[in-house]
Design an enzyme around this catalytic site. Structure first.
Site, PDB file in Angstrom:
ATOM      1  N   GLU A  28       0.854  -1.194   0.000  1.00 40.51           N
ATOM      2  CA  GLU A  28       0.000   0.000   0.000  1.00 40.51           C
ATOM      3  C   GLU A  28       0.890   1.244   0.000  1.00 40.51           C
ATOM      4  O   GLU A  28       1.984   1.234   0.588  1.00 40.51           O
ATOM      5  CB  GLU A  28      -0.905   0.000   1.246  1.00 40.51           C
ATOM      6  N   ASN A 175     -12.193  -0.881  -1.059  1.00 40.97           N
ATOM      7  CA  ASN A 175     -11.539  -1.363   0.161  1.00 40.97           C
ATOM      8  C   ASN A 175     -12.343  -0.975   1.389  1.00 40.97           C
ATOM      9  O   ASN A 175     -12.722   0.194   1.534  1.00 40.97           O
ATOM     10  CB  ASN A 175     -10.141  -0.745   0.282  1.00 40.97           C
ATOM     11  N   GLU A 176     -12.611  -1.944   2.255  1.00 45.27           N
ATOM     12  CA  GLU A 176     -13.253  -1.700   3.563  1.00 45.27           C
ATOM     13  C   GLU A 176     -14.350  -0.645   3.486  1.00 45.27           C
ATOM     14  O   GLU A 176     -14.365   0.320   4.269  1.00 45.27           O
ATOM     15  CB  GLU A 176     -12.194  -1.308   4.606  1.00 45.27           C
ATOM     16  N   TYR A 247      -6.987  -8.191  12.057  1.00 43.25           N
ATOM     17  CA  TYR A 247      -5.711  -7.891  12.712  1.00 43.25           C
ATOM     18  C   TYR A 247      -5.852  -8.221  14.192  1.00 43.25           C
ATOM     19  O   TYR A 247      -6.920  -8.031  14.779  1.00 43.25           O
ATOM     20  CB  TYR A 247      -5.366  -6.407  12.550  1.00 43.25           C
ATOM     21  N   GLU A 295      -6.445  -9.031   3.941  1.00 47.41           N
ATOM     22  CA  GLU A 295      -5.598  -8.353   4.939  1.00 47.41           C
ATOM     23  C   GLU A 295      -5.636  -9.180   6.210  1.00 47.41           C
ATOM     24  O   GLU A 295      -6.713  -9.395   6.777  1.00 47.41           O
ATOM     25  CB  GLU A 295      -6.094  -6.927   5.238  1.00 47.41           C
ATOM     26  N   GLN A 352       1.431  -6.091   5.757  1.00 52.82           N
ATOM     27  CA  GLN A 352       1.766  -5.753   4.393  1.00 52.82           C
ATOM     28  C   GLN A 352       3.124  -6.359   4.075  1.00 52.82           C
ATOM     29  O   GLN A 352       3.557  -7.221   4.826  1.00 52.82           O
ATOM     30  CB  GLN A 352       1.741  -4.252   4.230  1.00 52.82           C
TER      31      GLN A 352
HETATM   32  O1  AHR Z   1      -3.149  -2.442   6.319  1.00 55.65           O
HETATM   33  C1  AHR Z   1      -3.382  -1.218   6.952  1.00 55.65           C
HETATM   34  C2  AHR Z   1      -4.814  -0.726   6.775  1.00 55.65           C
HETATM   35  O2  AHR Z   1      -5.666  -1.584   7.469  1.00 55.65           O
HETATM   36  C3  AHR Z   1      -5.375  -0.734   5.370  1.00 55.65           C
HETATM   37  O3  AHR Z   1      -5.069   0.433   4.660  1.00 55.65           O
HETATM   38  C4  AHR Z   1      -6.842  -0.822   5.603  1.00 55.65           C
HETATM   39  O4  AHR Z   1      -7.515  -1.463   4.549  1.00 55.65           O
HETATM   40  C5  AHR Z   1      -6.957  -1.560   6.917  1.00 55.65           C
HETATM   41  O5  AHR Z   1      -7.809  -0.899   7.793  1.00 55.65           O
END
Ligand code: AHR
Length: 502
Positions: A28, A175-176, A247, A295, A352
């Protein structure tokens, strides 16, 4: 209960074949992922295009396949036209997502060049902006990137020096879009309609594209599952995948729960599969929507940034988490969770690739090195290709605040159909106790333990840093045997294990 963890492997019982795209990653325009990460003209190892040779070598060793680009939150303000043509004529723009300045020196052509230099296993996965933009801009980008020549935008690409089309097969529709933080955030109804119309138009240009609709940016979102159902009701026949993002971090010193994070990953996957299949059943469709877990990682979101940065800097130090052995064990268990669902998770992207919550760290003008998380990913990508066998671990358990009773040993196994070799991936979540593991192998043509390595350390906080870039690496574990049809091993406390049978 016995303190030995046990399971049986039999080639007659399998989950499914691993899609190489399960070992994807993500670049990114965020912090130093691109600038001084992947790309740093003038770096001692940089090639004529400004790509860092030391980073490229590590990316190859990591074994990444699909590389998602250019965001992330960044994509929701992205104007693809800014990122093509002569680099010194490209505009500088404000990136609202990360409050940074984007120079656009690295753009679409440089991304494709980067993938080519990784090698034939690398593949583009391009996200389009459905935050501030829509159908027309998606079509323009598709024509610029993929149409051979003879139209305004394809000829523009040729004029920019890229004679051959980029052949981007895999596209993310935004995205999201469920997240209120997203520029151009939408309701599920609004996004579902836009995604459907964009997908329909992109398929008019090229019916063979593969499209990912945005699912939820986490299982804890209030809109989770209803979002997927609404979006898929609009897009079911038009898309191939729905995305998942997750995450994990240790919170309030609750390491036991953190170590069990993959329980959430597995339930997230299973809930999204159930939702997809529910919509499919309602539509009386025989088509299956697969999952793009595009992700996933450990990310210490709640910790303050140790690098002070100002708004609108170029390539600020953002999200530069330095991972411990404990983080790598959790990371390995997330990989196991993905492999255990390889029948439906057919794309996954480690978020990433460099510097930004990444397995590779760099210093501007200086070295690049491997984080602790580099090792589980590289080993899984190397040895985790083939058919995932059905693994049901009978394991001692422990109690966690977040997930209740959880197995101490989590595992999966992958069989290479060509050689018959089998690799067992296992984590021991116990912080104190080494655990015996017994694996009964039935009908497998394996006769020996080729290797057992573990990532574990007397100091669970050990990390690789600029000063000590090789402090942590997997070590060989002696004493693992295959006698008769039983593999016997010991899993060190807090460890990621790779047991190769041949
Ligand atoms: O990977 C970091 C961020 O996490 C990305 O930009 C986003 O899609 C997610 O919230």
């Amino acid at each position: 209960m016995s303190r030995t963890a046990r399971f049986t492997l039999d080639p007659a019982f399998a989950v499914g074949d691993v899609d190489p795209r399960l070992f994807g990653s993500f670049v990114e325009h965020l912090g130093r992922c691109v600038y001084t990460g992947v790309y740093e003209p003038g770096h001692p190892t940089a090639d004529e295009a400004g790509l860092r040779g030391d980073v490229l070598a590590l990316v190859r060793e990591l074994g990444v396949t699909a590389v998602r680009y250019p965001g992330g939150n960044f994509v929701s303000g992205y104007k693809w036209e800014d990122s093509v043509g002569p680099a010194d004529e490209r505009p500088r723009r404000l990136d609202l997502a990360w409050r940074s300045t984007e120079s656009n020196r690295f753009g679409l052509s440089e991304y494709i060049d980067f993938l080519k230099k990784i090698g034939p296993q690398a593949e583009p996965m391009m996200a389009i902006n459905l935050g501030t933009r829509g159908v027309a801009e998606a079509l323009d980008l598709q024509e610029y990137a993929n149409y051979p020549s003879g139209t305004a935008l394809s000829d523009l690409r040729v004029a920019h020096g890229d004679k051959d089309p980029f052949n981007i097969r895999l596209w993310c529709l935004g995205n999201e879009m469920d997240g209120p933080w997203q520029t151009g955030h939408k309701t599920a109804e609004e996004y579902g309609r836009l995604a459907a119309e964009t997908a329909r138009a992109m398929r008019q240009l090229d019916p063979s594209v593969e499209l990912v609709a945005c699912g939820s940016s986490g299982q804890s979102m209030d809109t989770f599952a209803a979002w997927e159902a609404t979006v898929l009701a609009e897009t079911y026949d038009l898309v191939d995948y729905i995305s998942l993002h997750a995450y994990y971090e240790e919170l309030d010193g609750d390491r036991d729960s953190f170590l069990a994070s993959a329980v959430d990953t597995e339930s997230f996957i299973e809930n999204v599969v159930a939702t997809c299949d529910h919509v499919g059943a309602r539509l009386k469709s025989t088509k299956k929507i697969n999952l793009s877990f595009d992700e996933w990682n450990v990310w210490y979101q709640s910790r303050p940034n140790p690098h002070p940065t100002e708004d609108w800097q170029e390539a600020p130090r953002l999200l530069e988490d330095v991972y411990s052995v404990t983080d790598a064990v959790v990371f390995g268990s997330l990989l196991i969770a993905l492999l255990r669902h390889a029948d439906r998770v057919t794309v996954a992207c480690l978020a990433q690739l460099v510097n930004v919550i990444a397995p590779i760290l760099t210093e501007p003008g200086g070295p690049a090195w491997k984080q602790t998380t580099f090792f589980p990913f590289a080993q899984a990508s190397r040895y985790g290709r083939g058919r995932v066998l059905d693994v049901r671990v009978d394991s001692p358990t422990y109690e966690t605040q977040k997930y209740g009773e959880v197995a101490l040993v989590q595992a999966t196994a992958v069989r290479d159909p060509e050689t018959g070799a089998v690799t067992v991936f296992a984590v021991n979540r116990s912080q104190r106790e080494a655990l015996p593991l017994e694996v009964a192998v039935h009908g497998l043509d394996v006769t020996t333990v080729v290797e057992h390595t573990a990532l574990a350390d007397a100091d669970p906080e050990a990390r690789n840093t600029l000063e000590q870039p090789e402090r942590v690496a997997p070590h060989e574990v002696p004493g693992t045997t295959l006698k008769g049809s039983v593999v016997s091993a010991t899993l060190e406390p807090l460890s990621w294990n790779v047991i190769r049978l041949g």
